[in-house]
Design an enzyme around this catalytic site. Structure first.
Site, PDB file in Angstrom:
ATOM      1  N   ASP A 155      17.035   0.625   3.874  1.00  0.00           N
ATOM      2  CA  ASP A 155      18.172   0.393   4.763  1.00  0.00           C
ATOM      3  C   ASP A 155      17.635   0.279   6.195  1.00  0.00           C
ATOM      4  OD1 ASP A 155      17.499   2.951   5.472  1.00  0.00           O
ATOM      5  OD2 ASP A 155      19.417   3.845   4.935  1.00  0.00           O
ATOM      6  N   SER A 156      18.523   0.015   7.141  1.00  0.00           N
ATOM      7  CA  SER A 156      18.062  -0.247   8.507  1.00  0.00           C
ATOM      8  C   SER A 156      17.904   1.025   9.317  1.00  0.00           C
ATOM      9  CB  SER A 156      19.065  -1.147   9.217  1.00  0.00           C
ATOM     10  OG  SER A 156      20.258  -0.423   9.470  1.00  0.00           O
ATOM     11  N   GLY A 157      18.362   2.144   8.787  1.00  0.00           N
ATOM     12  CA  GLY A 157      18.335   3.394   9.542  1.00  0.00           C
ATOM     13  C   GLY A 157      19.607   3.619  10.330  1.00  0.00           C
ATOM     14  N   GLY A 158      20.390   2.565  10.492  1.00  0.00           N
ATOM     15  CA  GLY A 158      21.599   2.663  11.305  1.00  0.00           C
ATOM     16  C   GLY A 158      22.567   3.715  10.798  1.00  0.00           C
ATOM     17  N   PHE A 159      22.822   3.701   9.510  1.00  0.00           N
ATOM     18  CA  PHE A 159      23.820   4.620   8.953  1.00  0.00           C
ATOM     19  C   PHE A 159      23.445   6.081   9.202  1.00  0.00           C
ATOM     20  CE2 PHE A 159      25.635   7.162   5.481  1.00  0.00           C
ATOM     21  CZ  PHE A 159      26.972   6.874   5.659  1.00  0.00           C
ATOM     22  N   ASP A 193      22.537  -2.457  11.903  1.00  0.00           N
ATOM     23  CA  ASP A 193      23.984  -2.594  12.079  1.00  0.00           C
ATOM     24  C   ASP A 193      24.593  -1.295  12.564  1.00  0.00           C
ATOM     25  OD1 ASP A 193      23.516  -1.213   9.673  1.00  0.00           O
ATOM     26  OD2 ASP A 193      25.509  -1.701   8.949  1.00  0.00           O
ATOM     27  N   GLN A 209      30.346  -5.889   8.416  1.00  0.00           N
ATOM     28  CA  GLN A 209      31.103  -4.703   8.829  1.00  0.00           C
ATOM     29  C   GLN A 209      32.524  -5.132   9.203  1.00  0.00           C
ATOM     30  OE1 GLN A 209      30.366  -1.557   8.584  1.00  0.00           O
ATOM     31  NE2 GLN A 209      28.127  -1.495   8.333  1.00  0.00           N
ATOM     32  N   GLY A 246      30.047   0.118   5.431  1.00  0.00           N
ATOM     33  CA  GLY A 246      31.201   0.759   6.057  1.00  0.00           C
ATOM     34  C   GLY A 246      31.551   2.046   5.361  1.00  0.00           C
ATOM     35  N   ASP A 249      23.802   1.096  -4.731  1.00  0.00           N
ATOM     36  CA  ASP A 249      22.969   2.285  -4.629  1.00  0.00           C
ATOM     37  C   ASP A 249      23.870   3.455  -4.283  1.00  0.00           C
ATOM     38  OD1 ASP A 249      23.189   1.442  -1.616  1.00  0.00           O
ATOM     39  OD2 ASP A 249      22.441   3.493  -1.620  1.00  0.00           O
ATOM     40  N   CYS A 258      23.356   8.677 -26.125  1.00  0.00           N
ATOM     41  CA  CYS A 258      22.621   8.322 -24.899  1.00  0.00           C
ATOM     42  C   CYS A 258      21.136   8.143 -25.200  1.00  0.00           C
ATOM     43  CB  CYS A 258      22.821   9.406 -23.845  1.00  0.00           C
ATOM     44  SG  CYS A 258      21.902   9.107 -22.311  1.00  0.00           S
ATOM     45  N   CYS A 263      18.701   8.339 -22.922  1.00  0.00           N
ATOM     46  CA  CYS A 263      17.851   8.909 -21.871  1.00  0.00           C
ATOM     47  C   CYS A 263      16.861   9.901 -22.482  1.00  0.00           C
ATOM     48  CB  CYS A 263      18.687   9.580 -20.782  1.00  0.00           C
ATOM     49  SG  CYS A 263      19.121  11.298 -21.108  1.00  0.00           S
ATOM     50  N   CYS A 304      18.444  13.396 -23.530  1.00  0.00           N
ATOM     51  CA  CYS A 304      19.249  13.391 -24.753  1.00  0.00           C
ATOM     52  C   CYS A 304      18.396  13.098 -25.981  1.00  0.00           C
ATOM     53  CB  CYS A 304      20.393  12.384 -24.629  1.00  0.00           C
ATOM     54  SG  CYS A 304      21.622  12.852 -23.383  1.00  0.00           S
ATOM     55  N   HIS A 327      19.373  12.079 -16.962  1.00  0.00           N
ATOM     56  CA  HIS A 327      20.545  11.622 -17.720  1.00  0.00           C
ATOM     57  C   HIS A 327      21.491  10.805 -16.841  1.00  0.00           C
ATOM     58  CE1 HIS A 327      23.980  11.582 -20.436  1.00  0.00           C
ATOM     59  NE2 HIS A 327      24.712  11.963 -19.394  1.00  0.00           N
TER      60      HIS A 327
HETATM   61 ZN   LIG Z   1      21.343  11.292 -21.661  1.00  0.00          ZN
END
Ligand SMILES: [Zn+2]
Length: 387
Positions: free
Chosen positions: A73-77, A153, A203, A230, A281, A335, A337, A340, A367
């Protein structure tokens, strides 16, 4: 989507590796659960380990021994959200005190100061002073060495009035142009010599005309992808889907669309894919896992549309509940993963969670992240079946 480090199949969920680690998981774990790309946070990596050290070890890839793509990311947030203090309280704390009310003007309460040139902020670690400009943000992202980087931003709170949002949006647009120029100045490459894709960020808070104008502006820049950012995005899904619908016909059809910070609940991913977005993300899956919330459910279809079917509210199984103390089943028998498949029981996870054992965090995070990664794979198959 093709990057310098190979292809990414979309839709794609990107686990968040803020400090060059997805909390409690090691790099091999992240690979094994099928993550195609991870996210790093520019603000955090700039403060620690710092760009000088990163450059000596081959950037974030070299540091964490990760060979697949990375997005920064840009670091802005973070500059805004971690730096902001209102009457001694953080932005989040203040929002809880005034859920409906309008917050004071950003400039009057912030320890970070926004100017037209950039943002002055104070490190949340040691109180040192720093200054981010669009050029600085791009330079740091070139040093981190991500494969996809973001334009600098300003993330405007939804409560900001129309006048402030207008000013902030003009700034975000100027900063986007400067970000593009800084990117082109280095031939669109990292300091390690590989191509970095640049995304612009739309934005405009909850103002439709500003969002549309921003989408139009960003679409005309020579960027590789478009993001929507945002406060609302990913947190208020009704608002998120509404914003996405405004942008639907404006954003170019041939570039990836990234919803920043979206992916706290499985259904969020489905809603965003149906609204035409490709990349997501969120720290939600790992943060929820650490707090005892494990996703449970599966992708089903109703009236031709996919949805996440679960007996639990928001598909959240609370592993700390006494009901699981003697439950010998895995979290989810269907599942795939590691947790599991290896046969770890709900009873064991319940016990590890109740005793705050470190092993719990890894098994639970594996998981939850796998559920999100698998869901994006299943949504891809679903999309393919529609055409
Ligand atoms: Zn799992």
């Amino acid at each position: 989507m093709t990057t310098a480090r190979g292809q990414i199949q979309t839709p794609v969920f990107m686990p968040v590796g803020t400090l060059a680690t997805v909390k409690s998981l090691d790099t091999k774990d992240i690979e094994d659960l099928g993550a195609q790309i991870i996210l790093g946070n520019t603000y955090h990596l700039y403060l620690r380990p710092g760009t000088d050290r990163l450059q000596q070890v081959g950037g974030m890839h070299g540091l964490m021994n990760w060979s697949r793509p990375i997005l920064t990311d840009s670091g802005g947030f973070q500059v805004f959200s971690l730096g902001k203090q209102i009457e001694g309280k953080t932005h989040d704390e203040m929002r809880k005190l005034h859920p409906q009310g309008k917050l004071p003007n950003i400039q009057s309460f912030s320890t970070s100061k926004i100017t037209d040139e950039g943002v002055h902020f104070t490190s949340h670690i040691d109180g040192t002073k720093h200054f981010f400009t669009p050029e600085k943000s791009i330079e740091i992202q070139q040093q981190i060495g991500a494969d996809i980087i973001m334009a600098f931003d300003e993330c405007t709170p939804d409560q900001a009035d129309a006048h402030y949002t207008r000013e902030a949006l003009d700034r975000t647009h100027r900063w986007a142009r400067q970000s593009v120029a800084a990117w082109e100045n280095r031939d669109r490459k990292s300091v390690y010599g590989h191509y970095q894709a640049l995304f612009g960020i739309v934005q405009g808070a909850m103002h439709r005309e500003l969002r549309e104008e921003s989408a139009q502006f960003m679409s005309e820049l020579p960027v590789d992808g478009l993001a929507v950012g945002g406060e609302t995005i990913g947190y208020n899904m009704a608002g998120t889907v509404e914003v996405m619908s405004w942008l639907q016909d404006i954003l170019p059809a041939d570039k990836p669309r990234y919803a920043m910070g979206l992916g706290r609940d499985p259904q969020n991913l489905i809603d965003a894919v149906l609204a035409g977005f490709d990349m997501f993300d969120c720290v939600g899956p790992t943060r929820l896992a650490r707090n005892g919330t494990l996703y449970f459910g599966k992708l089903e279809e109703k009236d031709g549309l996919p949805f996440f079917d679960s007996p639990y509210n928001k598909a959240r199984l609370q592993i700390g509940n006494l009901a699981f103390a003697t439950d010998n089943n895995p979290i989810d028998v269907s599942c795939d993963c590691y947790t599991c498949r290896a046969g770890y029981s709900r009873a064991y996870l319940h016990h590890l969670f109740r005793t705050s054992e470190l092993t719990y965090y890894r098994l639970a995070s594996i998981h939850n992240v796998r559920v999100m990664v698998r869901l994006s794979e299943e949504l891809r198959s679903w999309l393919e079946r529609q055409t």
